[in-house]
Write an enzyme that holds these catalytic residues in place. Sequence first.
Site, short mmCIF file in Angstrom:
data_model
loop_
_atom_site.label_atom_id
_atom_site.label_comp_id
_atom_site.label_asym_id
_atom_site.label_seq_id
_atom_site.Cartn_x
_atom_site.Cartn_y
_atom_site.Cartn_z
N THR A 68 -2.80 5.50 -9.96
CA THR A 68 -3.77 4.54 -10.49
C THR A 68 -3.07 3.24 -10.82
O THR A 68 -1.90 3.22 -11.21
CB THR A 68 -4.45 5.11 -11.75
OG1 THR A 68 -4.91 6.44 -11.47
CG2 THR A 68 -5.63 4.27 -12.17
N ASP A 106 5.92 0.81 4.63
CA ASP A 106 4.47 1.01 4.44
C ASP A 106 3.74 -0.33 4.53
O ASP A 106 2.87 -0.63 3.71
CB ASP A 106 4.20 1.68 3.10
CG ASP A 106 2.78 2.24 3.03
OD1 ASP A 106 2.15 2.37 4.09
OD2 ASP A 106 2.32 2.54 1.92
#
Length: 645
Positions: free
Chosen positions: A42, A158
């Site tokens: 989160t 990424d």
Amino acid sequence: MLKFQEAAKCVSGSTAISTYPKTLIARRYVLQQKLGSGSFGTVYLVSDKKAKRGEELKVLKEISVGELNPNETVQANLEAQLLSKLDHPAIVKFHASFVEQDNFCIITEYCEGRDLDDKIQEYKQAGKIFPENQIIEWFIQLLLGVDYMHERRILHRDLKSKNVFLKNNLLKIGDFGVSRLLMGSCDLATTLTGTPHYMSPEALKHQGYDTKSDIWSLACILYEMCCMNHAFAGSNFLSIVLKIVEGDTPSLPERYPKELNAIMESMLNKNPSLRPSAIEILKIPYLDEQLQNLMCRYSEMTLEDKNLDCQKEAAHIINAMQKRIHLQTLRALSEVQKMTPRERMRLRKLQAADEKARKLKKIVEEKYEENSKRMQELRSRNFQQLSVDVLHEKTHLKGMEEKEEQPEGRLSCSPQDEDEERWQGREEESDEPTLENLPESQPIPSMDLHELESIVEDATSDLGYHEIPEDPLVAEEYYADAFDSYCEESDEEEEEIALERPEKEIRNEGSQPAYRTNQQDSDIEALARCLENVLGCTSLDTKTITTMAEDMSPGPPIFNSVMARTKMKRMRESAMQKLGTEVFEEVYNYLKRARHQNASEAEIRECLEKVVPQASDCFEVDQLLYFEEQLLITMGKEPTLQNHL
């Protein structure tokens, strides 16, 4: 260098950070709001209590990692320190990392423009496309950031539009090093982070991950900015993988220059050794010309900003020169800076006591002045009434006496003479009025001492002060009563506050702060320097970095299976929530059998549409199976599914 903080107690379950507003994390970061959540954890918006003014907002990324071994935290600390040293205008700044309960927390720079994927979707829904010059500018910024990373022998692993953020319309590569930091030396770090749209063929085939893999991902981002769609798309996970490994290279629409299309196609070469490096791409004549134009524009913007700053600084200097500062004030400030935090606290308590005394004195003076005015008004009013009564009575008596003494044949005195006598008598009586002559029915109201004390107490109770004892020994205890719970943590805070107060007293109210408040100015200036360095660079000798030969840092993998299982657990929960538990189990078991039997895509799609409305709804389940397969390969176990690649 920031210290890596380890949790004092680590519980067995995954305990998330409290989402209650204004929650204090690591005794420094105040939770503002939740920004979103992803596969790893989160993201929160926090305010840094120790940051400079204008730089308080930061991003906290909370990743659940379970229980950590001491050697894992040490290794993570080393890599976090390495990432915190990276400083480039095209890279989101990595500030700190620490462990809070059983969550790994990362503090990064805050970008108010959201991520590039949101921007693309916003334009796509509005039916708009990015201007060509904007795409070129953003592409160059990304190339500069990637080149900066590769020069330092570090991979991103990424790169995707979700990990590219906008700040003042400048692109910044975010989540940098996060997957590498969390997955350690695992070659499947990129595979385990999300959809395969940006994965290179060698990463999918487990042939090693190097700088050229980042170049492939960057080309996919370029295609997405131009076409508003993914370069490699498909109905299911494996179809996307097959297009990347075996499919044709996509091309840009004809509205874009051929030179730009040629650059993108070279970056999407399936042979990593034939792909150009970031610095080689920047040296291509088409982009070299764009670099020069950008550098001129950035230099002009920087020059304008410097002129404005010079004008503000000149005004600030003039104001500072006009303000008079006494030598005694400077000496007092110098003495304060030499004090310890404990001495500063004692000094502030003394100042608070003096301030209370001044306010009490002011209140007493106001009450005394109010009572004096009231007494004078009453005295004047009673005096006028007494004077009128006395004069009227004396005039009446005097007239009666004159009538008695006056002979019958004599005329009475004239009105003028009578008035003179009256005024003369009034002057005689007016010289002797005293408080004794006041009637008892109208006494002068006075403030009782107890009443005055109660008024003062009521007035000072709102100030939050407590009674200060007059006895010196007791007063000394009063000034020292707050030191029982004093600790090293408050020493730093008190020192910072004490150092800030003298500066505020000297600084003019309208003065300019010493640091730059507009982050865009510093970023543009830094980008201009980067462009100048690239244009002046003649060497194209850039080494290729592979995770198999040269790693960021030696040592055992960090988290590895823990992070992979966390990723797959969340993916499974998400799929079950979308499809339902029974449907998920049916789809999962069928796809597992179908992949093992090497069934055709048409057959799989037909069977899935009997269970779910659309076969694309099972994309996440197919992806979960693929990740489970790759995890088994990484752990050295035999795969259970048929290898399609």
